[in-house]
Design a protein around this motif. Structure first.
Motif, PDB file in Angstrom:
ATOM      1  N   GLN A   1       0.831  -1.212   0.000  1.00  0.00           N
ATOM      2  CA  GLN A   1       0.000   0.000   0.000  1.00  0.00           C
ATOM      3  C   GLN A   1       0.865   1.262   0.000  1.00  0.00           C
ATOM      4  N   MET A   2       1.973   1.218   0.771  1.00  0.00           N
ATOM      5  CA  MET A   2       2.884   2.370   0.789  1.00  0.00           C
ATOM      6  C   MET A   2       3.421   2.633  -0.614  1.00  0.00           C
TER       7      MET A   2
ATOM      8  N   LYS B   1       0.540   3.851  -2.947  1.00  0.00           N
ATOM      9  CA  LYS B   1      -0.002   5.185  -2.637  1.00  0.00           C
ATOM     10  C   LYS B   1       1.036   6.301  -2.730  1.00  0.00           C
ATOM     11  N   LEU B   2       2.327   5.946  -2.457  1.00  0.00           N
ATOM     12  CA  LEU B   2       3.284   7.065  -2.351  1.00  0.00           C
ATOM     13  C   LEU B   2       4.650   6.802  -2.999  1.00  0.00           C
ATOM     14  N   LEU B   3       5.240   5.659  -2.655  1.00  0.00           N
ATOM     15  CA  LEU B   3       6.660   5.491  -2.992  1.00  0.00           C
ATOM     16  C   LEU B   3       6.895   5.316  -4.490  1.00  0.00           C
TER      17      LEU B   3
ATOM     18  N   VAL C   1       9.491  11.740   3.102  1.00  0.00           N
ATOM     19  CA  VAL C   1       8.741  10.517   2.772  1.00  0.00           C
ATOM     20  C   VAL C   1       8.103   9.967   4.046  1.00  0.00           C
TER      21      VAL C   1
ATOM     22  N   SER D   1       5.112  11.977   4.991  1.00  0.00           N
ATOM     23  CA  SER D   1       3.996  11.717   4.066  1.00  0.00           C
ATOM     24  C   SER D   1       3.349  10.380   4.382  1.00  0.00           C
ATOM     25  N   LEU D   2       4.167   9.373   4.695  1.00  0.00           N
ATOM     26  CA  LEU D   2       3.603   8.056   5.038  1.00  0.00           C
ATOM     27  C   LEU D   2       2.749   8.176   6.303  1.00  0.00           C
TER      28      LEU D   2
ATOM     29  N   LEU E   1      -0.502   9.550   5.655  1.00  0.00           N
ATOM     30  CA  LEU E   1      -1.369   8.567   4.964  1.00  0.00           C
ATOM     31  C   LEU E   1      -1.752   7.435   5.930  1.00  0.00           C
TER      32      LEU E   1
ATOM     33  N   PHE F   1       0.114   5.538   7.867  1.00  0.00           N
ATOM     34  CA  PHE F   1       1.033   4.416   8.097  1.00  0.00           C
ATOM     35  C   PHE F   1       1.852   4.778   9.346  1.00  0.00           C
TER      36      PHE F   1
END
Lengths: 81, 81
Positions: A59-60, A63-65, B22, B25-26, B29, B31
């Motif tokens: 999911q990380m 959604k982002l990485l 990062v 940001s995680l 979101l 996490f």
């Protein structure tokens, strides 16, 4: 605690201007044998252990990485002692 | 032909603002379990075979691919069939 190593690369067929620039620079430094260069991202994440850590890391990445349109990702998960 | 995978990471103790960004940001979101993030570079090079390819790759890293002041590098070399 887990150490997650994430490798993010451009998808096959996606133009890699950064890779081309590195390749040209290597050639100008007289490294003649370099046929192709692909540049990507490498991340190391320290993450608290959880029972579905794989799902979390996916999911990380989604959604982002990583940019799912032009990038692929892979990862390894190691236990940190 | 050889496929060389190069991993470039910031040295221990070098501040990693990109990693912090990062991580933040995680967290935003949701996490929550992410304790640290270090961002580096990952490169795949296709190189013609040569008898001292290790020495060549070390020189490429020292001269161009990695900044010896703040970065460490490691690599693997695979045969391409």
């Amino acid at each position: 605690m887990r150490k997650v190593k994430v490798y993010i690369t451009l998808k096959e067929g996606v133009l890699d201007p950064q890779g081309k620039a590195v390749q040209n620079s290597l050639e100008s430094l007289e490294f003649g044998g370099v046929k192709d260069v692909r540049v990507g991202k490498y991340m190391e994440l320290m993450i608290e252990d959880s029972k579905d850590i794989d799902k979390e890391v996916d999911q990380m990445c989604d959604k982002l990485l990583a940019n799912p349109v032009i990038e692929d990702y892979s990862y390894t998960i190691e236990e940190v002692v």
